[in-house]
Design an enzyme around this catalytic site. Structure first.
Site, PDB file in Angstrom:
ATOM      1  N   LYS A  83       0.857  -1.190   0.000  1.00 39.34           N
ATOM      2  CA  LYS A  83       0.000   0.000   0.000  1.00 39.34           C
ATOM      3  C   LYS A  83       0.891   1.236   0.000  1.00 39.34           C
ATOM      4  O   LYS A  83       1.759   1.396   0.885  1.00 39.34           O
ATOM      5  CB  LYS A  83      -0.883  -0.044   1.251  1.00 39.34           C
ATOM      6  CG  LYS A  83      -2.232   0.609   1.096  1.00 39.34           C
ATOM      7  CD  LYS A  83      -3.072   0.335   2.345  1.00 39.34           C
ATOM      8  CE  LYS A  83      -4.417   0.995   2.280  1.00 39.34           C
ATOM      9  NZ  LYS A  83      -5.121   0.876   3.575  1.00 39.34           N
TER      10      LYS A  83
HETATM   11  O1  G3P Z   1      -7.895   1.679   5.185  1.00 35.62           O
HETATM   12  C1  G3P Z   1      -8.060   3.000   4.929  1.00 35.62           C
HETATM   13  C2  G3P Z   1      -9.391   3.610   5.212  1.00 35.62           C
HETATM   14  O2  G3P Z   1     -10.407   2.694   5.061  1.00 35.62           O
HETATM   15  C3  G3P Z   1      -9.447   4.473   6.425  1.00 35.62           C
HETATM   16  O3  G3P Z   1     -10.726   4.689   6.897  1.00 35.62           O
HETATM   17  O4  G3P Z   1     -12.297   5.363   8.698  1.00 35.62           O
HETATM   18  O5  G3P Z   1      -9.866   5.958   8.906  1.00 35.62           O
HETATM   19  O6  G3P Z   1     -11.305   7.114   7.248  1.00 35.62           O
HETATM   20  P1  G3P Z   1     -11.052   5.850   7.992  1.00 35.62           P
END
Ligand code: G3P
Length: 216
Positions: A83
């Protein structure tokens, strides 16, 4: 549509793997930090459970560091996807690591132009963060619509991975738009199955059945 879990919590992963609907796992530095886990150990543990893509994110912001970390992660297991953040160095690392045969997930995507660059650089997965766009008053799902439409014009290998998912409506809307993959926190996957009328209906069926047995 492929379902990924956006977590590094092994118990949650085991719980939802048993449902038979989990195709992969995504992690990021915040998710690993939340678990207080060692990255290598946890990624290997997850890869032993889940037979599908497992994303592990680099923390270096320099090109050489990204390449080094990416190659190291990929050596942990064949299903590891590297990633990389959508920065100029991340883009260059994506091109280079894709040319070397690695699978890349380009993350922190907030615009269609970033998604197009990621596709051109050979990313296997492109991760637009819809919840974070919603959080600042923009329409995250509009971005999914735009990227899915745009990539449909070409034959890049990139798949759209809807990320930063907050609730079941995000899942349904992304599915309607043709997002190839969605990654969701375990609690959102858990909510997909819930409906009070299902619980009520089952209780009525069982009560009626019980009455029948008692009247025999
Ligand atoms: O994996 C990355 C992403 O899904 C992060 O989500 O909830 O931290 O905005 P969030």
């Amino acid at each position: 549509m492929k379902f990924f879990l956006d977590t590094a919590n092994v118990e949650e992963i085991k719980k939802y793997l048993a449902w038979g609907v989990v195709d992969g796992v995504t992690t990021n530095p915040s998710i690993i930090a939340k678990e207080g886990a060692d990255l290598e150990q946890r990624i290997k543990e997850i890869a032993a459970l889940v037979d599908g893509p497992i994303s592990a994110e680099v923390v270096s912001t320099e090109l050489e560091g990204m390449l080094e970390e990416g190659r190291k992660y990929a050596a942990w297991h064949k299903n590891v996807y590297i990633k990389l953040p959508m920065t100029p160095n991340g883009l260059m690392a994506c091109k280079k690591l894709n040319d070397e045969g690695y699978n890349i997930n380009m993350t922190l995507i907030f615009s269609a132009s970033q998604a197009l660059l990621a596709a051109k650089a050979g990313a296997a997965l492109i991760s637009p963060f819809i919840g974070r766009l919603d959080d600042v008053g923009q329409d995250g799902m509009k971005l999914i619509e735009e990227i899915v439409y745009m990539l449909g014009n070409f034959d890049y290998k990139a798949e759209v991975l809807t990320a930063s998912v907050r609730h079941p409506r995000h899942v349904i809307d992304a599915a309607k738009l043709g997002s190839h993959v969605i990654t969701m926190p375990p609690d959102v996957l858990g909510k997909l199955i819930q409906h009070p009328l299902t619980d009520k209906g089952l209780a009525i069926f069982l009560a009626d059945w019980e009455k029948l047995q008692n009247n025999k």
